[in-house]
Design an enzyme around this catalytic site. Structure first.
Site, PDB file in Angstrom:
ATOM      1  N   SER A  47       0.866  -1.173   0.000  1.00  0.00           N
ATOM      2  CA  SER A  47       0.000   0.000   0.000  1.00  0.00           C
ATOM      3  C   SER A  47       0.904   1.224   0.000  1.00  0.00           C
ATOM      4  O   SER A  47       1.835   1.306   0.802  1.00  0.00           O
ATOM      5  CB  SER A  47      -0.920  -0.012   1.216  1.00  0.00           C
ATOM      6  OG  SER A  47      -1.847   1.048   1.120  1.00  0.00           O
ATOM      7  N   GLU A  48       0.638   2.165  -0.917  1.00  0.00           N
ATOM      8  CA  GLU A  48       1.604   3.234  -1.191  1.00  0.00           C
ATOM      9  C   GLU A  48       1.848   4.161  -0.003  1.00  0.00           C
ATOM     10  O   GLU A  48       2.846   4.864   0.041  1.00  0.00           O
ATOM     11  CB  GLU A  48       1.123   4.050  -2.388  1.00  0.00           C
ATOM     12  CG  GLU A  48      -0.125   4.869  -2.088  1.00  0.00           C
ATOM     13  CD  GLU A  48      -0.917   5.206  -3.346  1.00  0.00           C
ATOM     14  OE1 GLU A  48      -0.989   4.352  -4.237  1.00  0.00           O
ATOM     15  OE2 GLU A  48      -1.449   6.316  -3.407  1.00  0.00           O
ATOM     16  N   ASN A  49       0.914   4.186   0.965  1.00  0.00           N
ATOM     17  CA  ASN A  49       1.136   5.049   2.120  1.00  0.00           C
ATOM     18  C   ASN A  49       2.166   4.478   3.084  1.00  0.00           C
ATOM     19  O   ASN A  49       2.545   5.155   4.033  1.00  0.00           O
ATOM     20  CB  ASN A  49      -0.185   5.343   2.839  1.00  0.00           C
ATOM     21  CG  ASN A  49      -0.944   4.090   3.209  1.00  0.00           C
ATOM     22  OD1 ASN A  49      -1.086   3.171   2.404  1.00  0.00           O
ATOM     23  ND2 ASN A  49      -1.421   4.030   4.429  1.00  0.00           N
ATOM     24  N   GLY A  50       2.637   3.235   2.824  1.00  0.00           N
ATOM     25  CA  GLY A  50       3.781   2.779   3.601  1.00  0.00           C
ATOM     26  C   GLY A  50       3.677   1.432   4.269  1.00  0.00           C
ATOM     27  O   GLY A  50       4.162   1.272   5.383  1.00  0.00           O
ATOM     28  N   SER A  89       8.527   3.954  -0.242  1.00  0.00           N
ATOM     29  CA  SER A  89       7.354   3.355  -0.877  1.00  0.00           C
ATOM     30  C   SER A  89       7.358   3.590  -2.386  1.00  0.00           C
ATOM     31  O   SER A  89       7.099   2.682  -3.175  1.00  0.00           O
ATOM     32  CB  SER A  89       6.089   3.947  -0.266  1.00  0.00           C
ATOM     33  OG  SER A  89       4.952   3.388  -0.866  1.00  0.00           O
TER      34      SER A  89
END
Lengths: 213, 227
Positions: A47-50, A89
């Protein structure tokens, strides 16, 4: 002729995600693919938020406002998962470490150009998020979308009329009518739903299609 | 003795003035330093340039700052959301400038500032509206866009624990932009749940080394989690 519903489309995408893959599922329809990955297949969701090793939504009452996905919904972390900051990320994407990303789209061209961030309509407030990084960064970019708009226009097009997200970045498109490969050679049909013919599909899309034996 | 701890959020933001550029950590509300932002609103300063992933969610954090009319310009990747009404209204009224940056370029430009780089070549955005008019270069057969670092006067960040040297650990996905914004801002101001004695953070797990942090303020565990 029965078009695939959303779950059937998600299940079809899931079939093409192999054991060991690092995968980013875009916001919206692609998120549903996670529900169709077999439990015995180890696939790591990013997930790109980390986070890597994203698990399903928590039980009611177990939500943690600091454990969310890119769509800002509460999620869980699986054993083996990890947290990291935003520069790492996006290095995972741009650096070619993500094997597959699955995105929604407004339009995809037969050469794999993607438009999925902005309609360009007057007065629309644009928002891009990670779409451009994902589209060009992952080793393979899949699109999951209905083939036609509500007005019956094909979203598989000769050239995108909406503002582009990335050039020549999509390799495969999963739709409710058919699965297509796109690229430098144009569009080819991988499979179609029962009862559909190449001629009929060509009629719906209005773009040149070939069917490799 | 080095002691970066500050007694209150009010004291922590006391030198942020009109026209300052301020990076604000957080992705949506995860990692949003709400208490520092409230203290900034209470200071009454305006004409701010804000750097954040979003343009406010709901009524708190960056949304509250926009609602209060303190933001002249926002640099972000994903302004429009279901709960970004305060930004939407100001933007449509022509009262706030928007610089839209792809999310990974936002992170890379912030990190470049912190790392002292003059610019970066990124493949993201090549051939799109967001790269129009920008210098490009083909390197080893791939096309790149030249993008410049994003610096800021201040960063407001939420972390989990700190020590008095400013070493930080974060909590889950609240980490997001914290580590790179701490590097990129001239003054990084961090609110934490608790400040622990020097030596009690495991040095193997420190995420942001104290060299990147100028001030820490302890608030106690957040209300949301205590509830």
């Amino acid at each position: 002729m029965k078009r695939l519903d959303r779950d059937a489309m998600a299940a079809r995408v899931a079939r093409d995600i192999p054991e060991g893959a690092y995968v980013n599922l875009g916001i919206g329809l692609p998120t549903r693919v996670a529900d169709f990955l077999p439990v015995d297949r180890e696939v790591v969701l990013q997930s790109e938020n980390g986070l890597l090793g994203m698990g399903p939504a928590p039980a009611a009452g177990d939500e943690d406002p600091e454990l969310i996905n890119a769509g800002k919904q509460p999620v869980t972390l699986l054993a083996g998962g990890a947290f990291f900051h935003h520069a790492d990320s996006f290095a995972m994407m741009r650096g070619g470490h993500i094997d597959i990303c699955v995105l929604g789209a407004f339009q995809v061209s037969v050469h794999g150009d993607l438009a999925n961030w902005h309609t360009g309509a007057p007065g629309a407030i644009p928002a891009v998020g990670g779409a451009m990084d994902l589209a060009i960064g992952a080793k393979r970019t899949f699109v999951m979308m209905d083939l036609l708009t509500r007005e019956g226009q094909s979203k598989l097009v000769e050239a995108c009329s909406y503002p582009l997200t990335g050039l020549a970045c999509v390799s495969r498109i999963y739709t409710d009518h058919a699965v297509f490969d796109v690229g430098p050679e144009g569009a080819s049909v991988v499979e179609m739903i029962d009862g559909l013919t190449l001629d009929a599909l060509q009629g719906l899309t209005g773009v040149p299609l070939r069917m490799d034996a | 003795m080095i002691d970066k701890s500050v007694a209150s959020v009010r004291a922590a933001v006391a030198d942020i003035g009109d026209g300052a550029s301020v990076m604000i950590g957080g992705f949506g509300t995860a990692g949003m330093p709400d208490e520092l932002i409230e203290a900034l609103i209470d200071r009454g300063v305006g004409d701010l340039t804000i750097i954040n992933n979003n343009a406010g969610n709901g009524e708190t954090g960056v949304a509250a700052l926009i609602k209060a009319g303190r933001v002249r310009k926002i640099i972000c990747s994903f302004p429009r959301q279901s709960d970004s009404h305060h930004f939407d209204a100001r933007y449509r009224a022509g009262e706030i400038e928007l610089e839209l940056v792809p999310q990974g370029n936002l992170a890379a430009r912030i990190q470049a500032a912190g790392a002292g780089l003059g610019a970066i070549f990124t493949p993201t955005g090549y051939g799109t509206l967001l790269a129009e008019g920008k210098e490009t270069r083909r390197i080893d057969g791939r096309d790149y866009v030249l993008e410049y670092p994003i610096h800021a006067d201040f960063a407001l960040i939420k972390a989990h624990r700190a020590d008095r040297w400013g070493n930080l650990v974060y909590r889950k996905t609240a980490r997001n932009f914290g580590p790179i914004m701490a590097m990129a801002a001239r003054t990084a101001i961090v609110q934490v749940d608790e400040i622990v004695p020097l030596g009690s953070l495991d040095p193997e797990t420190v995420v942001t080394p104290g060299i990147f942090v100028q001030r820490v303020v302890a608030l106690g565990a957040s209300v949301a989690r205590a509830a």
